[in-house]
Design a protein around this motif. Sequence first.
Motif, short mmCIF file in Angstrom:
data_model
loop_
_atom_site.label_atom_id
_atom_site.label_comp_id
_atom_site.label_asym_id
_atom_site.label_seq_id
_atom_site.Cartn_x
_atom_site.Cartn_y
_atom_site.Cartn_z
N GLY A 12 25.94 20.64 59.87
CA GLY A 12 24.52 20.45 59.59
C GLY A 12 23.65 20.60 60.81
N SER A 13 24.24 20.99 61.94
CA SER A 13 23.47 21.06 63.19
C SER A 13 23.70 22.35 63.96
CB SER A 13 23.82 19.85 64.07
OG SER A 13 25.22 19.82 64.35
N THR A 14 24.23 23.37 63.30
CA THR A 14 24.48 24.65 63.97
C THR A 14 23.17 25.40 64.18
OG1 THR A 14 26.62 24.74 62.83
CG2 THR A 14 25.84 26.76 63.89
N GLY A 15 22.76 25.53 65.43
CA GLY A 15 21.47 26.13 65.74
C GLY A 15 21.31 27.55 65.24
N ASP A 16 22.37 28.36 65.33
CA ASP A 16 22.30 29.75 64.90
C ASP A 16 22.12 29.89 63.40
OD1 ASP A 16 22.53 30.70 67.45
OD2 ASP A 16 24.69 31.03 67.36
N VAL A 17 22.38 28.82 62.66
CA VAL A 17 22.19 28.81 61.21
C VAL A 17 20.85 28.17 60.85
CG1 VAL A 17 23.07 27.89 59.03
CG2 VAL A 17 24.65 28.83 60.72
N ILE A 18 20.50 27.13 61.58
CA ILE A 18 19.25 26.42 61.30
C ILE A 18 18.04 27.30 61.58
CG2 ILE A 18 17.79 24.49 62.00
CD1 ILE A 18 20.34 22.90 62.53
N GLU A 19 18.09 28.07 62.68
CA GLU A 19 16.91 28.87 63.06
C GLU A 19 16.49 29.87 61.98
OE1 GLU A 19 15.09 31.50 66.76
OE2 GLU A 19 17.23 31.00 66.74
N PRO A 20 17.39 30.70 61.45
CA PRO A 20 16.95 31.61 60.39
C PRO A 20 16.53 30.89 59.11
CG PRO A 20 19.33 31.76 60.67
CD PRO A 20 18.80 30.96 61.83
N LEU A 21 17.16 29.74 58.81
CA LEU A 21 16.75 28.99 57.63
C LEU A 21 15.33 28.46 57.82
CD1 LEU A 21 18.01 28.09 54.87
CD2 LEU A 21 18.21 25.82 55.90
N ARG A 22 15.02 28.01 59.03
CA ARG A 22 13.66 27.52 59.31
C ARG A 22 12.64 28.64 59.12
NH1 ARG A 22 10.45 28.37 63.31
NH2 ARG A 22 12.10 29.27 64.63
N VAL A 23 12.97 29.83 59.63
CA VAL A 23 12.06 30.96 59.49
C VAL A 23 11.87 31.29 58.01
CG1 VAL A 23 11.75 33.42 59.97
CG2 VAL A 23 12.63 31.90 61.75
#
Length: 305
Positions: free
Chosen positions: A207-218
């Motif tokens: 739940g804290s993988t930056g490379d996954v969170i960033e595109p989801l945020r976009v």
Amino acid sequence: MTIDVKESFSGESPPAPAALAAKVRTLAPSMTRSMQLVAEAVAGDPAGCSALTVTGLAELTGTSEATVVRTARLLGYPGYRDLRLALAGLAAHQESGRSPAVTADIAVDDPIADVVAKLAHDEQQTLADTAAGLDTVQLGAAVAAASTARRIDIYGVGASSLVGQDLAQKLLRIGLIAHAHTDPHLAVTNAVQLRSGDVAIAITHSGSTGDVIEPLRVAFERGATTVAITGRPDGPVSQYADHVLTTSTARESELRPAAMSSRTSQLLVVDCLFIGVAQRTYETAAPALSASYEALAHRHTPRTR
């Protein structure tokens, strides 16, 4: 004594007694240490704890009455009374004659037959935990969004990327436009193109993988419907997810990294999501799936000379 607990309760039906242990395993890592003590006590001795008042359980665990009530609410129960009823039900279930659980800890000198038995047990437990903890309301909402999506983007790295690719190829075979992105730069540049009517799915056990969170945020900021498949529903990824699908918390060991068992629970959620979409789009999905089988049939037929 009246305890004013302000933690929110979802209002949904409390989990069934059989789901309690799975709920504890899933949520324990995100609890405070005092709440973990309460959760571990009720999961470890449901019969004994079901006979205790809120004060008694607080004394047993060395915590406070407020902590006991907070833990009950976090586990999905409106109050401690409801948790006690679930504990009594779980105790009755355990006393119904089921054989004792097999430990999944694998030792270096274990015979291969024991390794097979332990891994099989662990996989079964992981699937059972995931099924018990999966929110079908959230799943249904994710299915509805994906069924009508113009485009579906899926993000995952490492072991989660394999699960993302599995979902993408399944969706492609029933005629949907789906892409699994493993390169974090390409994931973000593709997420920029999403809009309302599109769906973005992030797969991250931690739940804290930056490379996954960033595109989801976009994708979230662009107006796409966002879904997180994660073992940590309280993790950073959830703040950008319209719908959260929780997987079982993997039990890590020296010979079996968490990524291996977490992938099992992710694959179950992915299959549930896919089947749900296939059901809702059956009139177009069935012909598309048939056509994909026919297109590949010659590759599975021995050629004659």
